[in-house]
Enzyme design. Structure first.
Site, PDB file in Angstrom:
ATOM      1  N   ARG A   1      -7.208   8.732 -26.809  1.00 33.88           N
ATOM      2  CA  ARG A   1      -7.635   9.508 -27.981  1.00 33.88           C
ATOM      3  C   ARG A   1      -9.019  10.101 -27.735  1.00 33.88           C
ATOM      4  O   ARG A   1      -9.288  11.257 -28.093  1.00 33.88           O
ATOM      5  CB  ARG A   1      -7.663   8.619 -29.233  1.00 33.88           C
TER       6      ARG A   1
ATOM      7  N   ASP B   1       6.188   3.485 -34.671  1.00 33.41           N
ATOM      8  CA  ASP B   1       5.053   3.557 -35.597  1.00 33.41           C
ATOM      9  C   ASP B   1       5.336   2.593 -36.741  1.00 33.41           C
ATOM     10  O   ASP B   1       6.459   2.097 -36.904  1.00 33.41           O
ATOM     11  CB  ASP B   1       4.908   4.998 -36.115  1.00 33.41           C
TER      12      ASP B   1
ATOM     13  N   HIS C   1       0.135  14.810 -36.656  1.00 29.24           N
ATOM     14  CA  HIS C   1      -1.000  14.106 -36.044  1.00 29.24           C
ATOM     15  C   HIS C   1      -1.179  14.633 -34.615  1.00 29.24           C
ATOM     16  O   HIS C   1      -0.904  13.936 -33.638  1.00 29.24           O
ATOM     17  CB  HIS C   1      -0.725  12.610 -36.045  1.00 29.24           C
TER      18      HIS C   1
ATOM     19  N   ARG D   1      -9.389  14.390 -41.766  1.00 31.62           N
ATOM     20  CA  ARG D   1      -8.272  13.435 -41.838  1.00 31.62           C
ATOM     21  C   ARG D   1      -7.933  13.286 -43.313  1.00 31.62           C
ATOM     22  O   ARG D   1      -8.721  12.717 -44.085  1.00 31.62           O
ATOM     23  CB  ARG D   1      -8.695  12.103 -41.217  1.00 31.62           C
TER      24      ARG D   1
ATOM     25  N   GLN E   1      -3.301  12.623 -31.827  1.00 31.57           N
ATOM     26  CA  GLN E   1      -2.640  11.433 -31.298  1.00 31.57           C
ATOM     27  C   GLN E   1      -1.615  11.812 -30.245  1.00 31.57           C
ATOM     28  O   GLN E   1      -1.519  11.181 -29.183  1.00 31.57           O
ATOM     29  CB  GLN E   1      -1.964  10.660 -32.431  1.00 31.57           C
TER      30      GLN E   1
ATOM     31  N   CYS F   1       1.057   4.136 -31.726  1.00 29.21           N
ATOM     32  CA  CYS F   1      -0.191   4.791 -32.120  1.00 29.21           C
ATOM     33  C   CYS F   1      -1.162   3.846 -32.822  1.00 29.21           C
ATOM     34  O   CYS F   1      -2.321   4.216 -33.041  1.00 29.21           O
ATOM     35  CB  CYS F   1       0.097   6.017 -32.977  1.00 29.21           C
TER      36      CYS F   1
END
Length: 303
Positions: free
Chosen positions: A288, A220, A129, A102, A132, A260
């Site tokens: 997830r 988001d 991502h 990450r 996700q 998310c």
């Protein structure tokens, strides 16, 4: 499928296969069926960006699969003190069975995969991502029983989430509509990809227009990690780019809402809408775990 670097690399069939496996692993977990598919294996987790969901879900997922996860912050690695990523990749490949990273730059993820000899999973970069969005697609399919023909509307910054949602949604047959301010549109590479899907892709400036007849609404945060210095400016730019009652009225009456997380109520989403759709949002967060387990199984299983 040797790595999960970005959804642009995956075929529709590979994405659906991951979703089917995620569903299977979720079912087995809920029914107490052990699946120690990765027994004895170790996943190295490199974090140059902090996280709640990514760390906990990968670490728990590896445990449930019979393996173990090793947390590595930038303070723990020479890569944080100037060691070339290609050297780090080759060393870690001698110790580990897989790497999840990450970080900020997509190139760092791509370089790990190029120079290492073990699977690399993108846990988030500034470009995309993928983990996700696999969880998002799993959640949409759970609630809507299908993906093909569904309309997904994303409202907000054309960031890594917008990039991956666009690619993932289009690849599984969804219609994707984005509402982003001018100057905050998705990556040009993603927009070029989306053009090949014709009328299945739309990008506009008006959230209400974008949300028309949507089956799924998504948003988001206005300022992502690393953009804290721009937070006040972004509040001005993104004012109005919010999932609220007006947007909900434009969408289908049975539309679901996803986020998310973390969520900033009364910025990108109102508290009223968030709480009305909290079950969907927290099912999405749970997924997830299941989606990432599917990725690890497909990449790391020796069978």
């Amino acid at each position: 499928m040797k790595h999960l670097l970005k959804l642009l690399d995956l075929s529709t069939e590979e994405i659906i296969d991951l979703l089917n496996l995620a569903d299977q692993l979720k079912y087995e977990l809920k029914h107490g069926i052990e699946h120690h598919i990765l027994k004895g294996q170790t996943l190295g987790m490199i974090f140059q960006k902090s996280s709640t969901r990514t760390r906990v879900s990968f670490e728990t997922g590896m445990y449930q699969l019979g393996g173990q996860a090793l947390f590595l912050s930038s303070r723990d690695l020479q890569i944080g003190r100037g060691e070339p990523v290609q050297d780090t990749a080759r060393v870690l490949s001698r110790y580990l069975d897989g790497i999840m990273i990450r970080t900020f730059e997509q190139k760092e993820v791509e370089d790990l995969a190029e120079y290492g000899t073990i699977p690399v999973i993108n846990g988030l970069t500034d470009f995309c991502h993928p983990c996700q969005v696999l969880a998002d697609l799993q959640t949409i399919r759970e609630y809507k029983n299908k993906l093909d023909g569904m309309k997904m509307c994303y409202i907000g910054d054309g960031n890594n989430m917008a990039n991956s949602l666009t690619v993932g949604g289009l690849k599984v047959g969804m219609k994707v509509s984005l509402a982003c301010p001018e100057g905050y549109r998705p990556d040009p590479q993603v927009l070029e990809f989306a053009k090949t899907y014709g009328d299945n892709f739309q990008i506009v400036s008006d959230p209400v227009e974008a949300a028309a007849d949507a089956d799924v609404l998504y948003t988001d945060v206005w300022a992502s990690m690393g953009q804290e210095a721009e937070a006040e400016k972004r509040k001005i730019v993104f004012k109005g780019y919010q999932i609220n009652d007006d947007v909900m009225k434009s969408a289908k009456s049975d539309a679901i809402v996803l986020h998310c997380l973390p969520a900033h109520r009364e910025e990108e989403i109102t508290a009223k809408v968030f709480e009305a759709h909290a079950n969907e949002i927290f099912d999405e967060a749970e997924n997830r775990l299941h989606a990432q387990k599917a990725v690890m199984v497909r990449l790391m299983s020796k069978k």
